[in-house]
Write a protein that holds these residues in place. Structure first.
Motif, PDB file in Angstrom:
ATOM      1  N   GLY A  24     -11.537   0.111 -10.272  1.00 19.50           N
ATOM      2  CA  GLY A  24     -10.946   1.441 -10.302  1.00 19.50           C
ATOM      3  C   GLY A  24     -10.561   1.988  -8.938  1.00 19.50           C
ATOM      4  N   LYS A  25     -10.626   1.166  -7.900  1.00 18.69           N
ATOM      5  CA  LYS A  25     -10.249   1.631  -6.562  1.00 18.69           C
ATOM      6  C   LYS A  25      -8.739   1.714  -6.397  1.00 18.69           C
ATOM      7  CE  LYS A  25     -14.473   0.062  -4.515  1.00 18.69           C
ATOM      8  NZ  LYS A  25     -15.178  -0.939  -3.785  1.00 18.69           N
ATOM      9  N   LEU A  26      -8.030   0.901  -7.162  1.00 21.10           N
ATOM     10  CA  LEU A  26      -6.565   0.942  -7.172  1.00 21.10           C
ATOM     11  C   LEU A  26      -6.087   0.938  -8.613  1.00 21.10           C
ATOM     12  CD1 LEU A  26      -5.550  -1.667  -4.419  1.00 21.10           C
ATOM     13  CD2 LEU A  26      -5.470   0.808  -4.241  1.00 21.10           C
ATOM     14  N   ASP A  27      -4.920   1.510  -8.819  1.00 17.67           N
ATOM     15  CA  ASP A  27      -4.252   1.513 -10.116  1.00 17.67           C
ATOM     16  C   ASP A  27      -3.100   0.509 -10.037  1.00 17.67           C
ATOM     17  OD1 ASP A  27      -1.780   2.956 -11.729  1.00 17.67           O
ATOM     18  OD2 ASP A  27      -3.712   3.204 -12.731  1.00 17.67           O
ATOM     19  N   ARG A  28      -2.647   0.031 -11.184  1.00 17.91           N
ATOM     20  CA  ARG A  28      -1.558  -0.963 -11.177  1.00 17.91           C
ATOM     21  C   ARG A  28      -0.263  -0.416 -10.598  1.00 17.91           C
ATOM     22  NH1 ARG A  28       2.002  -0.572 -15.507  1.00 17.91           N
ATOM     23  NH2 ARG A  28       1.397   0.958 -17.057  1.00 17.91           N
ATOM     24  N   ARG A  29      -0.131   0.891 -10.507  1.00 19.99           N
ATOM     25  CA  ARG A  29       1.067   1.498  -9.920  1.00 19.99           C
ATOM     26  C   ARG A  29       0.910   1.800  -8.434  1.00 19.99           C
ATOM     27  NH1 ARG A  29      -0.307   4.211 -14.202  1.00 19.99           N
ATOM     28  NH2 ARG A  29       0.714   3.787 -16.144  1.00 19.99           N
ATOM     29  N   ASP A  30      -0.293   1.645  -7.906  1.00 21.81           N
ATOM     30  CA  ASP A  30      -0.530   1.927  -6.487  1.00 21.81           C
ATOM     31  C   ASP A  30       0.257   0.977  -5.595  1.00 21.81           C
ATOM     32  OD1 ASP A  30      -2.297   4.087  -6.712  1.00 21.81           O
ATOM     33  OD2 ASP A  30      -4.025   2.757  -6.961  1.00 21.81           O
ATOM     34  N   VAL A  68       7.414  -6.102  -7.396  1.00 23.02           N
ATOM     35  CA  VAL A  68       8.461  -5.396  -6.648  1.00 23.02           C
ATOM     36  C   VAL A  68       8.863  -4.053  -7.273  1.00 23.02           C
ATOM     37  CG1 VAL A  68      10.854  -5.545  -5.838  1.00 23.02           C
ATOM     38  CG2 VAL A  68       9.318  -7.489  -5.564  1.00 23.02           C
ATOM     39  N   PRO A  69       9.162  -3.969  -8.575  1.00 22.48           N
ATOM     40  CA  PRO A  69       9.632  -2.675  -9.117  1.00 22.48           C
ATOM     41  C   PRO A  69       8.689  -1.497  -8.845  1.00 22.48           C
ATOM     42  CG  PRO A  69      10.038  -4.416 -10.693  1.00 22.48           C
ATOM     43  CD  PRO A  69       9.213  -5.018  -9.599  1.00 22.48           C
ATOM     44  N   PRO A  70       7.367  -1.648  -8.985  1.00 15.31           N
ATOM     45  CA  PRO A  70       6.507  -0.492  -8.694  1.00 15.31           C
ATOM     46  C   PRO A  70       6.573  -0.027  -7.229  1.00 15.31           C
ATOM     47  CG  PRO A  70       5.295  -2.123  -9.968  1.00 15.31           C
ATOM     48  CD  PRO A  70       6.582  -2.748  -9.555  1.00 15.31           C
ATOM     49  N   LEU A  71       6.959  -0.922  -6.341  1.00 16.02           N
ATOM     50  CA  LEU A  71       7.072  -0.537  -4.933  1.00 16.02           C
ATOM     51  C   LEU A  71       8.218   0.439  -4.701  1.00 16.02           C
ATOM     52  CD1 LEU A  71       6.427  -3.961  -3.195  1.00 16.02           C
ATOM     53  CD2 LEU A  71       4.874  -1.996  -3.297  1.00 16.02           C
ATOM     54  N   PHE A  72       9.198   0.410  -5.575  1.00 14.91           N
ATOM     55  CA  PHE A  72      10.373   1.278  -5.429  1.00 14.91           C
ATOM     56  C   PHE A  72      10.429   2.391  -6.471  1.00 14.91           C
ATOM     57  CE2 PHE A  72      11.479  -2.775  -3.505  1.00 14.91           C
ATOM     58  CZ  PHE A  72      11.851  -2.339  -2.248  1.00 14.91           C
ATOM     59  N   ALA A  73       9.404   2.464  -7.331  1.00 18.47           N
ATOM     60  CA  ALA A  73       9.356   3.516  -8.346  1.00 18.47           C
ATOM     61  C   ALA A  73       9.054   4.853  -7.684  1.00 18.47           C
ATOM     62  CB  ALA A  73       8.294   3.199  -9.388  1.00 18.47           C
ATOM     63  N   LYS A  74       9.587   5.900  -8.245  1.00 18.54           N
ATOM     64  CA  LYS A  74       9.308   7.240  -7.748  1.00 18.54           C
ATOM     65  C   LYS A  74       7.840   7.556  -7.975  1.00 18.54           C
ATOM     66  CE  LYS A  74      13.898   9.080  -8.373  1.00 18.54           C
ATOM     67  NZ  LYS A  74      14.740  10.085  -9.001  1.00 18.54           N
ATOM     68  N   LYS A  75       7.259   8.280  -7.056  1.00 19.10           N
ATOM     69  CA  LYS A  75       5.855   8.674  -7.159  1.00 19.10           C
ATOM     70  C   LYS A  75       5.636   9.465  -8.446  1.00 19.10           C
ATOM     71  CE  LYS A  75       2.108   8.939  -4.422  1.00 19.10           C
ATOM     72  NZ  LYS A  75       1.388   7.761  -4.104  1.00 19.10           N
ATOM     73  N   GLY A  76       4.642   9.074  -9.207  1.00 13.51           N
ATOM     74  CA  GLY A  76       4.321   9.778 -10.447  1.00 13.51           C
ATOM     75  C   GLY A  76       5.115   9.310 -11.653  1.00 13.51           C
ATOM     76  N   ALA A  77       6.103   8.427 -11.459  1.00 11.56           N
ATOM     77  CA  ALA A  77       6.890   7.923 -12.585  1.00 11.56           C
ATOM     78  C   ALA A  77       6.058   6.926 -13.372  1.00 11.56           C
ATOM     79  CB  ALA A  77       8.167   7.253 -12.079  1.00 11.56           C
ATOM     80  N   ARG A  78       6.207   6.931 -14.684  1.00  4.42           N
ATOM     81  CA  ARG A  78       5.443   6.004 -15.528  1.00  4.42           C
ATOM     82  C   ARG A  78       6.384   5.086 -16.256  1.00  4.42           C
ATOM     83  NH1 ARG A  78      -0.049   6.622 -16.111  1.00  4.42           N
ATOM     84  NH2 ARG A  78      -0.716   8.385 -14.921  1.00  4.42           N
TER      85      ARG A  78
END
Length: 78
Positions: A24-30, A68-78
């Motif tokens: 739980g230290k990181l989330d998959r979107r972190d 790669v895609p999560p690295l460019f996702a907007k913060k808070g986007a799901r």
């Protein structure tokens, strides 16, 4: 020796990401989770290319691509 160091470094990075996810230290979107996965899998993929291990080449570079895609996702986007 160089490729051994690369493979161990790559494996450690992927395992750190996985361990942080599981605890739980990181989330998959972190960002850090995806950076660790990307760099680790690219290192492992490069070693697989050197060794001509086709199954691992596919696995590692597809793994990197998923990071790669999560690295460019907007913060808070799901």
């Amino acid at each position: 020796m160089f490729y051994q160091l690369m493979s161990v470094t790559g494996a450690v990075l992927v395992l750190i990401a996985f361990g942080c996810l599981q605890t739980g230290k990181l989330d998959r979107r972190d960002r850090w989770f995806n950076i660790l996965n990307f760099v680790g899998s690219v290192l492992l993929g490069a070693v697989a290319v050197h060794d001509r291990r086709w199954g691992f080449i596919g696995l590692e570079f597809i793994w990197a691509a998923f990071s790669v895609p999560p690295l460019f996702a907007k913060k808070g986007a799901r």
